[in-house]
Each structure stands twice: as structure tokens, then as C-alpha cells.
Design a protein around this motif. Sequence first.
Motif, PDB file in Angstrom:
ATOM      1  N   SER A   9       6.402  -1.793   0.024  1.00  0.00           N
ATOM      2  CA  SER A   9       7.506  -2.137  -0.876  1.00  0.00           C
ATOM      3  C   SER A   9       6.961  -2.166  -2.300  1.00  0.00           C
ATOM      4  CB  SER A   9       8.100  -3.492  -0.491  1.00  0.00           C
ATOM      5  OG  SER A   9       9.172  -3.845  -1.330  1.00  0.00           O
ATOM      6  N   LYS A  10       7.659  -1.504  -3.193  1.00  0.00           N
ATOM      7  CA  LYS A  10       7.205  -1.332  -4.581  1.00  0.00           C
ATOM      8  C   LYS A  10       7.255  -2.637  -5.363  1.00  0.00           C
ATOM      9  CE  LYS A  10       6.765   3.104  -4.039  1.00  0.00           C
ATOM     10  NZ  LYS A  10       5.464   3.682  -3.887  1.00  0.00           N
ATOM     11  N   GLY A  11       6.570  -2.633  -6.499  1.00  0.00           N
ATOM     12  CA  GLY A  11       6.551  -3.781  -7.402  1.00  0.00           C
ATOM     13  C   GLY A  11       5.204  -4.462  -7.395  1.00  0.00           C
ATOM     14  N   THR A  12       5.078  -5.479  -8.250  1.00  0.00           N
ATOM     15  CA  THR A  12       3.840  -6.232  -8.382  1.00  0.00           C
ATOM     16  C   THR A  12       4.147  -7.715  -8.241  1.00  0.00           C
ATOM     17  OG1 THR A  12       2.948  -4.566  -9.883  1.00  0.00           O
ATOM     18  CG2 THR A  12       1.870  -6.705  -9.900  1.00  0.00           C
ATOM     19  N   GLY A  13       3.322  -8.412  -7.488  1.00  0.00           N
ATOM     20  CA  GLY A  13       3.473  -9.853  -7.316  1.00  0.00           C
ATOM     21  C   GLY A  13       2.123 -10.528  -7.279  1.00  0.00           C
ATOM     22  N   SER A  14       2.026 -11.669  -7.960  1.00  0.00           N
ATOM     23  CA  SER A  14       0.768 -12.411  -8.046  1.00  0.00           C
ATOM     24  C   SER A  14       0.957 -13.855  -7.626  1.00  0.00           C
ATOM     25  CB  SER A  14       0.237 -12.392  -9.484  1.00  0.00           C
ATOM     26  OG  SER A  14      -0.041 -11.090  -9.900  1.00  0.00           O
ATOM     27  N   ALA A  81       4.481 -11.911  -2.899  1.00  0.00           N
ATOM     28  CA  ALA A  81       4.119 -10.629  -2.288  1.00  0.00           C
ATOM     29  C   ALA A  81       3.737 -10.871  -0.833  1.00  0.00           C
ATOM     30  CB  ALA A  81       2.963  -9.986  -3.042  1.00  0.00           C
ATOM     31  N   LEU A  82       3.755  -9.782  -0.062  1.00  0.00           N
ATOM     32  CA  LEU A  82       3.388  -9.839   1.353  1.00  0.00           C
ATOM     33  C   LEU A  82       2.279  -8.844   1.656  1.00  0.00           C
ATOM     34  CD1 LEU A  82       6.969  -9.864   2.931  1.00  0.00           C
ATOM     35  CD2 LEU A  82       5.412 -11.815   2.736  1.00  0.00           C
ATOM     36  N   ILE A  83       1.387  -9.256   2.559  1.00  0.00           N
ATOM     37  CA  ILE A  83       0.332  -8.379   3.058  1.00  0.00           C
ATOM     38  C   ILE A  83       0.336  -8.488   4.576  1.00  0.00           C
ATOM     39  CG2 ILE A  83      -2.142  -7.886   3.119  1.00  0.00           C
ATOM     40  CD1 ILE A  83      -2.363  -9.463   0.449  1.00  0.00           C
ATOM     41  N   ALA A  95      11.187  -7.069   3.137  1.00  0.00           N
ATOM     42  CA  ALA A  95      10.514  -6.994   1.833  1.00  0.00           C
ATOM     43  C   ALA A  95      11.229  -6.031   0.900  1.00  0.00           C
ATOM     44  CB  ALA A  95       9.054  -6.581   2.025  1.00  0.00           C
ATOM     45  N   ILE A  96      11.634  -4.883   1.415  1.00  0.00           N
ATOM     46  CA  ILE A  96      12.321  -3.887   0.591  1.00  0.00           C
ATOM     47  C   ILE A  96      13.679  -4.423   0.135  1.00  0.00           C
ATOM     48  CG2 ILE A  96      13.400  -1.600   0.620  1.00  0.00           C
ATOM     49  CD1 ILE A  96      11.008  -0.804   2.555  1.00  0.00           C
ATOM     50  N   MET A  97      14.448  -5.015   1.058  1.00  0.00           N
ATOM     51  CA  MET A  97      15.755  -5.577   0.691  1.00  0.00           C
ATOM     52  C   MET A  97      15.630  -6.666  -0.370  1.00  0.00           C
ATOM     53  SD  MET A  97      17.791  -5.869   4.378  1.00  0.00           S
ATOM     54  CE  MET A  97      18.058  -7.579   4.073  1.00  0.00           C
ATOM     55  N   ALA A  98      14.591  -7.492  -0.256  1.00  0.00           N
ATOM     56  CA  ALA A  98      14.408  -8.628  -1.156  1.00  0.00           C
ATOM     57  C   ALA A  98      13.661  -8.258  -2.434  1.00  0.00           C
ATOM     58  CB  ALA A  98      13.654  -9.737  -0.420  1.00  0.00           C
ATOM     59  N   GLY A  99      13.123  -7.038  -2.502  1.00  0.00           N
ATOM     60  CA  GLY A  99      12.347  -6.648  -3.682  1.00  0.00           C
ATOM     61  C   GLY A  99      11.016  -7.369  -3.773  1.00  0.00           C
ATOM     62  N   ILE A 100      10.417  -7.664  -2.623  1.00  0.00           N
ATOM     63  CA  ILE A 100       9.111  -8.327  -2.585  1.00  0.00           C
ATOM     64  C   ILE A 100       8.040  -7.264  -2.385  1.00  0.00           C
ATOM     65  CG2 ILE A 100       7.651  -9.969  -1.337  1.00  0.00           C
ATOM     66  CD1 ILE A 100      10.259 -11.397  -0.470  1.00  0.00           C
ATOM     67  N   PRO A 101       7.075  -7.160  -3.294  1.00  0.00           N
ATOM     68  CA  PRO A 101       6.000  -6.177  -3.121  1.00  0.00           C
ATOM     69  C   PRO A 101       5.256  -6.416  -1.809  1.00  0.00           C
ATOM     70  CG  PRO A 101       5.930  -7.149  -5.311  1.00  0.00           C
ATOM     71  CD  PRO A 101       6.922  -7.941  -4.520  1.00  0.00           C
ATOM     72  N   MET A 102       4.928  -5.319  -1.121  1.00  0.00           N
ATOM     73  CA  MET A 102       4.260  -5.443   0.171  1.00  0.00           C
ATOM     74  C   MET A 102       3.304  -4.283   0.396  1.00  0.00           C
ATOM     75  SD  MET A 102       5.976  -5.722   3.935  1.00  0.00           S
ATOM     76  CE  MET A 102       4.936  -5.786   5.387  1.00  0.00           C
ATOM     77  N   ILE A 103       2.148  -4.614   1.002  1.00  0.00           N
ATOM     78  CA  ILE A 103       1.155  -3.621   1.395  1.00  0.00           C
ATOM     79  C   ILE A 103       0.663  -3.941   2.799  1.00  0.00           C
ATOM     80  CG2 ILE A 103       0.396  -3.021  -0.947  1.00  0.00           C
ATOM     81  CD1 ILE A 103      -1.965  -4.961  -0.557  1.00  0.00           C
ATOM     82  N   ASP A 104       0.034  -2.945   3.429  1.00  0.00           N
ATOM     83  CA  ASP A 104      -0.636  -3.175   4.708  1.00  0.00           C
ATOM     84  C   ASP A 104      -1.837  -2.253   4.816  1.00  0.00           C
ATOM     85  OD1 ASP A 104       0.365  -0.658   5.468  1.00  0.00           O
ATOM     86  OD2 ASP A 104       1.187  -1.367   7.365  1.00  0.00           O
ATOM     87  N   ASN A 105      -2.496  -2.291   5.965  1.00  0.00           N
ATOM     88  CA  ASN A 105      -3.670  -1.442   6.241  1.00  0.00           C
ATOM     89  C   ASN A 105      -4.728  -1.537   5.141  1.00  0.00           C
ATOM     90  OD1 ASN A 105      -2.791  -0.410   8.739  1.00  0.00           O
ATOM     91  ND2 ASN A 105      -1.499   1.085   7.707  1.00  0.00           N
ATOM     92  N   LEU A 106      -5.175  -2.739   4.854  1.00  0.00           N
ATOM     93  CA  LEU A 106      -6.201  -2.944   3.829  1.00  0.00           C
ATOM     94  C   LEU A 106      -7.509  -2.283   4.226  1.00  0.00           C
ATOM     95  CD1 LEU A 106      -5.864  -6.773   3.093  1.00  0.00           C
ATOM     96  CD2 LEU A 106      -4.786  -4.891   1.875  1.00  0.00           C
ATOM     97  N   GLU A 107      -8.132  -1.582   3.287  1.00  0.00           N
ATOM     98  CA  GLU A 107      -9.483  -1.071   3.541  1.00  0.00           C
ATOM     99  C   GLU A 107     -10.398  -2.268   3.741  1.00  0.00           C
ATOM    100  OE1 GLU A 107     -10.773   1.475   0.352  1.00  0.00           O
ATOM    101  OE2 GLU A 107      -9.504   3.115   1.012  1.00  0.00           O
ATOM    102  N   ASP A 124       3.187  -0.463  -5.990  1.00  0.00           N
ATOM    103  CA  ASP A 124       3.315   0.894  -6.516  1.00  0.00           C
ATOM    104  C   ASP A 124       2.037   1.690  -6.273  1.00  0.00           C
ATOM    105  OD1 ASP A 124       5.931   0.416  -7.579  1.00  0.00           O
ATOM    106  OD2 ASP A 124       5.026  -0.542  -9.322  1.00  0.00           O
ATOM    107  N   ALA A 125       0.899   1.071  -6.562  1.00  0.00           N
ATOM    108  CA  ALA A 125      -0.392   1.751  -6.436  1.00  0.00           C
ATOM    109  C   ALA A 125      -0.998   1.602  -5.045  1.00  0.00           C
ATOM    110  CB  ALA A 125      -1.369   1.213  -7.485  1.00  0.00           C
ATOM    111  N   GLY A 126      -0.476   0.680  -4.230  1.00  0.00           N
ATOM    112  CA  GLY A 126      -1.082   0.413  -2.934  1.00  0.00           C
ATOM    113  C   GLY A 126      -2.437  -0.247  -3.097  1.00  0.00           C
ATOM    114  N   GLU A 127      -2.457  -1.343  -3.869  1.00  0.00           N
ATOM    115  CA  GLU A 127      -3.711  -2.042  -4.147  1.00  0.00           C
ATOM    116  C   GLU A 127      -3.529  -3.548  -4.077  1.00  0.00           C
ATOM    117  OE1 GLU A 127      -5.842   0.969  -7.345  1.00  0.00           O
ATOM    118  OE2 GLU A 127      -4.958  -0.904  -8.072  1.00  0.00           O
ATOM    119  N   LEU A 128      -4.632  -4.218  -3.727  1.00  0.00           N
ATOM    120  CA  LEU A 128      -4.732  -5.665  -3.787  1.00  0.00           C
ATOM    121  C   LEU A 128      -5.890  -6.001  -4.710  1.00  0.00           C
ATOM    122  CD1 LEU A 128      -4.160  -8.571  -2.831  1.00  0.00           C
ATOM    123  CD2 LEU A 128      -5.704  -8.109  -0.893  1.00  0.00           C
TER     124      LEU A 128
END
Length: 136
Positions: A9-14, A81-83, A95-107, A124-128
Motif C-alpha cells: 500500500s502506497k504512502g509513508t508512515g512513521s 504503517a503496517l509490516i 491497508a489500501i482502503m484505509a490509506g495505510i502504508p504497508m510493506i511485506d517480504n523484508l530482506e 512507494d519505494a518498498g523500504e523500511l
Amino acid sequence: MIIKARSISKGTGSGRLLVSEAPISFLSGVDPASGIIIEEGHPLQGVCIKDTVLAFPFGKGSTVGSYIIYALRRNNVAPAALINAEAEVIIAVGAIMAGIPMIDNLEGGFSQLQTGMAATVDGDAGELRLEDPADS
């Protein structure tokens, strides 16, 4: 430290990282009015997820969980944000419906995550981005 991941899910959250080794059911496990984990016996029972970067392996439970994530946002008690270790449809759609940035499959996986670290999810970048709690 920057960790590459897959963008869900796009966006940035801290916020401060809140890590659970156990999956989370949003339908019966999180109070949508308060953002407090209410699932009996869950390791984070009684903890509020508002404004955290919430990391957990995967979701569990009903598809209504997506709407609970959306309700958390509407009630201003959602995580920043969610991981996930491995995102599944219920959490991703929420996450997408709520506009909460989300990533998975962390290196490197979840072992490098510690509750309390300052974290920024860039969906957006797929980074933590992580900072050690002693440095912040």
C-alpha cells in the motif's frame, strides 16, 4: 538502516515499531473505537496500536477484518504503517482502503525488528527505514 521490501500500500508512515510474533485478527482482536488489541491471550493484549508501525507475521480471521482496519483509520486510532512477513488479502485490502502504508517480504526477515525502534515505512519505494532506540 534501510531494508528493502515489497510494496503493498502506497504512502509513508512513521512511528515507533510495535512487533508481534503472533498473527492478528482485526475482526475480533482489535477494538476499532480505541485501537487496543483485545484478543484474549494475544502477546499484545491491552496495547494500543495507534500511530505505531505495526509489524506482525500475517493476519487471520474473517474478511470483515479489512473493514475494521478502515474503521481504525476513520476513528483516528490506526497504525501509521503496517509490516507483514507475508501479506494476505484481508490485511492488504484493509491497508489500501484505509490509506495505510504497508510493506511485506523484508530482506533479512523479521529478526531485525525490535519494538521501540523509530521506523518509517515507505510504501512507494518498498523500504523500511530503522533507527536504533538509543540513537533517537
